[in-house]
Design a protein around this motif. Structure first.
Motif, PDB file in Angstrom:
ATOM      1  N   THR A  73       0.688  -1.304  -0.011  1.00  0.00           N
ATOM      2  CA  THR A  73      -0.241  -0.476  -0.052  1.00  0.00           C
ATOM      3  C   THR A  73       0.367   0.980   0.111  1.00  0.00           C
ATOM      4  OG1 THR A  73      -0.074  -0.038   2.466  1.00  0.00           O
ATOM      5  CG2 THR A  73      -1.642  -0.981   1.337  1.00  0.00           C
ATOM      6  N   VAL A  74       2.347   1.707   0.398  1.00  0.00           N
ATOM      7  CA  VAL A  74       3.204   1.986   0.282  1.00  0.00           C
ATOM      8  C   VAL A  74       4.294   2.081  -0.186  1.00  0.00           C
ATOM      9  CG1 VAL A  74       4.303   4.394   1.487  1.00  0.00           C
ATOM     10  CG2 VAL A  74       2.301   3.214   2.277  1.00  0.00           C
ATOM     11  N   LEU A  75       4.604   2.301  -1.320  1.00  0.00           N
ATOM     12  CA  LEU A  75       6.070   1.935  -2.203  1.00  0.00           C
ATOM     13  C   LEU A  75       7.313   2.715  -1.891  1.00  0.00           C
ATOM     14  CD1 LEU A  75       4.571   1.921  -5.432  1.00  0.00           C
ATOM     15  CD2 LEU A  75       4.698   0.361  -4.532  1.00  0.00           C
ATOM     16  N   TYR A  76       8.798   2.700  -2.099  1.00  0.00           N
ATOM     17  CA  TYR A  76       9.393   3.285  -1.441  1.00  0.00           C
ATOM     18  C   TYR A  76      10.460   3.176  -2.548  1.00  0.00           C
ATOM     19  CZ  TYR A  76      13.091   4.439   1.938  1.00  0.00           C
ATOM     20  OH  TYR A  76      14.490   5.152   1.660  1.00  0.00           O
ATOM     21  N   GLU A  77      10.863   4.315  -2.883  1.00  0.00           N
ATOM     22  CA  GLU A  77      11.977   4.875  -3.602  1.00  0.00           C
ATOM     23  C   GLU A  77      12.837   5.746  -3.197  1.00  0.00           C
ATOM     24  OE1 GLU A  77      12.122   6.480  -8.860  1.00  0.00           O
ATOM     25  OE2 GLU A  77      10.466   6.069  -7.404  1.00  0.00           O
ATOM     26  N   VAL A  78      14.694   5.901  -3.686  1.00  0.00           N
ATOM     27  CA  VAL A  78      15.515   7.015  -3.507  1.00  0.00           C
ATOM     28  C   VAL A  78      16.416   7.900  -5.065  1.00  0.00           C
ATOM     29  CG1 VAL A  78      17.501   7.601  -2.045  1.00  0.00           C
ATOM     30  CG2 VAL A  78      15.171   6.395  -0.793  1.00  0.00           C
ATOM     31  N   ARG A  79      16.196   8.623  -4.616  1.00  0.00           N
ATOM     32  CA  ARG A  79      16.541   9.274  -5.392  1.00  0.00           C
ATOM     33  C   ARG A  79      17.206  10.983  -5.264  1.00  0.00           C
ATOM     34  NH1 ARG A  79      12.136   9.024  -8.518  1.00  0.00           N
ATOM     35  NH2 ARG A  79      11.778  11.098  -8.424  1.00  0.00           N
TER      36      ARG A  79
ATOM     37  N   ALA B 288      12.254  20.318  -2.061  1.00  0.00           N
ATOM     38  CA  ALA B 288      13.063  19.316  -1.299  1.00  0.00           C
ATOM     39  C   ALA B 288      14.556  19.098  -1.190  1.00  0.00           C
ATOM     40  CB  ALA B 288      12.339  17.495  -2.018  1.00  0.00           C
ATOM     41  N   ASP B 289      14.820  19.768  -2.367  1.00  0.00           N
ATOM     42  CA  ASP B 289      15.743  19.058  -2.815  1.00  0.00           C
ATOM     43  C   ASP B 289      16.844  20.958  -2.304  1.00  0.00           C
ATOM     44  OD1 ASP B 289      16.432  17.803  -5.154  1.00  0.00           O
ATOM     45  OD2 ASP B 289      15.885  19.761  -6.191  1.00  0.00           O
TER      46      ASP B 289
ATOM     47  N   LYS C 156      16.305  11.902  -1.538  1.00  0.00           N
ATOM     48  CA  LYS C 156      15.072  12.183  -1.749  1.00  0.00           C
ATOM     49  C   LYS C 156      14.785  11.254  -1.198  1.00  0.00           C
ATOM     50  CE  LYS C 156      15.296  15.027  -4.761  1.00  0.00           C
ATOM     51  NZ  LYS C 156      15.121  15.716  -6.114  1.00  0.00           N
ATOM     52  N   ALA C 157      13.506  10.697  -0.349  1.00  0.00           N
ATOM     53  CA  ALA C 157      12.281   8.948  -0.205  1.00  0.00           C
ATOM     54  C   ALA C 157      11.964   9.999  -0.743  1.00  0.00           C
ATOM     55  CB  ALA C 157      13.066   8.372   1.026  1.00  0.00           C
ATOM     56  N   TYR C 158      10.917   9.129  -1.687  1.00  0.00           N
ATOM     57  CA  TYR C 158       9.399   9.600  -2.278  1.00  0.00           C
ATOM     58  C   TYR C 158       8.881   7.505  -1.679  1.00  0.00           C
ATOM     59  CZ  TYR C 158      11.990  12.533  -5.110  1.00  0.00           C
ATOM     60  OH  TYR C 158      12.661  13.564  -6.006  1.00  0.00           O
ATOM     61  N   LEU C 159       7.949   8.809  -0.737  1.00  0.00           N
ATOM     62  CA  LEU C 159       6.926   7.049  -0.169  1.00  0.00           C
ATOM     63  C   LEU C 159       5.374   7.410  -0.809  1.00  0.00           C
ATOM     64  CD1 LEU C 159       9.214   7.201   1.489  1.00  0.00           C
ATOM     65  CD2 LEU C 159       7.385   6.804   3.652  1.00  0.00           C
ATOM     66  N   THR C 160       4.837   6.711  -1.710  1.00  0.00           N
ATOM     67  CA  THR C 160       3.808   6.517  -2.089  1.00  0.00           C
ATOM     68  C   THR C 160       2.592   6.193  -2.009  1.00  0.00           C
ATOM     69  OG1 THR C 160       6.041   7.039  -4.265  1.00  0.00           O
ATOM     70  CG2 THR C 160       2.623   6.852  -4.683  1.00  0.00           C
ATOM     71  N   LEU C 161       1.779   6.703  -1.446  1.00  0.00           N
ATOM     72  CA  LEU C 161       0.145   5.626  -1.449  1.00  0.00           C
ATOM     73  C   LEU C 161      -0.057   5.078  -2.609  1.00  0.00           C
ATOM     74  CD1 LEU C 161      -1.477   8.391   0.387  1.00  0.00           C
ATOM     75  CD2 LEU C 161       0.153   6.402   1.958  1.00  0.00           C
ATOM     76  N   ASN C 162      -0.181   3.872  -2.558  1.00  0.00           N
ATOM     77  CA  ASN C 162      -0.731   3.246  -3.268  1.00  0.00           C
ATOM     78  C   ASN C 162      -1.549   2.592  -3.910  1.00  0.00           C
ATOM     79  OD1 ASN C 162       0.276   1.628  -6.366  1.00  0.00           O
ATOM     80  ND2 ASN C 162       1.195   0.180  -4.859  1.00  0.00           N
TER      81      ASN C 162
ATOM     82  N   VAL D 288      19.570   8.638   2.475  1.00  0.00           N
ATOM     83  CA  VAL D 288      18.044   9.978   2.654  1.00  0.00           C
ATOM     84  C   VAL D 288      18.135  11.365   3.761  1.00  0.00           C
ATOM     85  CG1 VAL D 288      15.829   9.916   3.494  1.00  0.00           C
ATOM     86  CG2 VAL D 288      16.679   8.063   1.912  1.00  0.00           C
ATOM     87  N   HIS D 289      18.415  12.189   2.522  1.00  0.00           N
ATOM     88  CA  HIS D 289      18.018  13.295   3.722  1.00  0.00           C
ATOM     89  C   HIS D 289      17.112  14.181   3.887  1.00  0.00           C
ATOM     90  CE1 HIS D 289      22.327  14.948   3.963  1.00  0.00           C
ATOM     91  NE2 HIS D 289      22.454  13.613   3.295  1.00  0.00           N
ATOM     92  N   VAL D 290      15.789  13.636   2.810  1.00  0.00           N
ATOM     93  CA  VAL D 290      13.961  14.092   3.456  1.00  0.00           C
ATOM     94  C   VAL D 290      13.346  13.194   2.576  1.00  0.00           C
ATOM     95  CG1 VAL D 290      14.966  15.498   0.862  1.00  0.00           C
ATOM     96  CG2 VAL D 290      12.950  15.785   2.786  1.00  0.00           C
ATOM     97  N   ILE D 291      12.082  12.856   2.620  1.00  0.00           N
ATOM     98  CA  ILE D 291      10.953  12.341   2.410  1.00  0.00           C
ATOM     99  C   ILE D 291       9.840  12.865   2.035  1.00  0.00           C
ATOM    100  CG2 ILE D 291       9.229  10.947   4.043  1.00  0.00           C
ATOM    101  CD1 ILE D 291      11.481  10.141   6.133  1.00  0.00           C
TER     102      ILE D 291
END
Length: 293
Positions: free
Chosen positions: A8-14, A205-206, A17-23, A52-55
Motif C-alpha cells: 500500500t506504500v511504495l519506496y524509492e530513493v533518488r 526538497a532539493d 530524497k525518499a519518495y513514499l507513494t500511497l498505492n 536519504v536526507h528528506v522524505i
C-alpha cells in the motif's frame, strides 16, 4: 507482508530524497487496514537509509488520499463493535496505533513533505497534516467531513496548524477548502498550479536535501518540542477517544446502518449535503427520502 497483494506504500530513493507513494489508486488511496503500518515502516526505512536526507510523501493516481476506506468500515460494520458491547479501550488502542503510524511522519528525524493533489480528506488529512511541510495543488481539496458524524481527527493537527477559530470553522461544518484557501489560512505551506506541483516540491526538497542530516534532526526536534509543550500528545489522546465515541454514539450507529442499507456513497452524500443528522439516531431514510431535497 504477503506476496499476493501490492504494497500500500511504495519506496524509492533518488538524489538524497525518499519518495513514499500511497498505492491504492483504484480507491483514491483510501486507507485500509494495511496502509498505516506500511506507511510507518517506510518512514522508518527512510530514517535508517543513509542515502536519504528528506522524505516526500505522495499519492498514486488521481488523489493524495481520500480517507479511510469506509466502504469496508461503514458498509460492513468493521469500524464498529456493532453486535456486542463496545470496549472503548480496545477501540482506542487500535485507533491510537493508526495515529502513531501517521505521526511517524512528524516524529521522523528527517523532514517530511506532503505533496497533495486531488484530495487529502478525512483520514487522508490526518496523514498530510502529520508531515512537516504540505504543498498543495491550487485545485486540491482538504477537509475532515466526518466531523459532521462518525469521526474526530485523531492527530488533532487542525488546531495546531490553524488556531482555535479556523479549526472550529472546519470541524464544526465538515467543509473542505481548496489549496489556495488552505495556504492563505496557514494550514499548509503553499499552493501552486497543478502543473507546477511536482516542480515546486522538488525545488523545496532539493533545498532541504543539501543540509546535513544531524542539522535537520536538531531543528525538527526543537520545533516539535514546542508543540509537545503545548499539549499535543494529550490532545491526541482525547481526540482518539472521541473518534471511537463518534462511531458508537446513536448518531454514529445511524450513519453506519444508513451505509449498510443504502451504500457508503448515499450515506456520505446525505452527511455532506448539510441535511440534518437526526439526534439520537432515528429511522434510516427510505429510498424516497434519498430522492427528496
Amino acid at each position: 507482508m504477503s506476496n499476493d497483494r501490492e504494497p500500500t506504500v511504495l519506496y524509492e530513493v533518488r538524489d538524497r530524497k525518499a519518495y513514499l507513494t500511497l498505492n491504492r489508486p483504484d480507491r483514491l488511496n483510501a486507507i485500509d487496514f494495511h496502509m498505516p503500518g506500511e506507511l510507518a515502516a517506510t518512514v522508518k526505512r527512510a530514517n535508517t537509509d543513509p542515502r536519504v536526507h528528506v522524505i516526500v510523501l505522495q499519492g498514486a493516481g488521481r488523489a493524495f488520499c481520500s480517507g479511510y476506506d469506509l466502504k469496508i468500515s461503514a458498509e460492513d460494520g468493521q469500524g464498529t463493535q456493532a453486535d456486542k458491547a463496545w470496549d472503548p479501550i480496545k477501540d482506542f488502542a487500535a485507533m491510537k496505533e493508526f495515529t502513531d503510524d501517521y505521526f511517524s511522519l512528524w516524529r521522523s528525524l528527517k523532514p517530511t513533505i506532503a505533496k497533495v493533489h486531488g484530495f487529502a480528506v478525512a483520514g487522508g488529512s490526518d496523514i498530510a497534516l502529520s508531515c512537516d511541510l504540505v504543498v498543495m495543488a491550487d485545485d486540491a481539496k482538504i477537509g475532515y467531513m466526518p466531523a459532521r458524524v462518525w469521526g474526530c481527527p485523531t492527530t488533532a493537527m487542525w488546531v495546531y496548524r490553524l488556531g482555535a477559530e479556523r479549526a472550529k470553522r472546519m470541524l464544526l461544518t465538515g467543509d473542505t477548502i481548496d489549496g489556495r484557501t488552505a495556504a492563505g489560512w496557514g494550514l499548509v505551506l503553499e499552493s501552486v498550479p497543478p502543473d507546477g506541483l511536482d516542480t515546486r516540491v522538488e525545488e523545496l526538497a532539493d533545498r532541504i536535501a543539501g543540509v546535513p542530516v544531524n542539522q535537520l534532526a536538531m531543528q525538527k526536534l526543537m520545533i516539535n518540542q514546542a508543540y509537545d509543550n503545548m499539549g499535543l500528545h494529550g490532545t491526541q489522546i482525547l481526540a482518539t477517544l472521541f473518534d471511537g465515541i463518534t462511531r458508537h454514539s446513536p448518531e454514529g450507529r445511524w450513519f453506519q446502518e444508513f451505509a449498510a442499507a443504502h451504500g457508503f456513497h448515499e450515506a456520505v452524500k446525505w452527511r455532506d449535503s448539510g441535511r440534518w443528522i437526526p439526534e439520537g439516531g432515528g429511522p434510516i431514510p427510505t429510498p424516497e427520502d434519498l430522492q427528496s431535497p
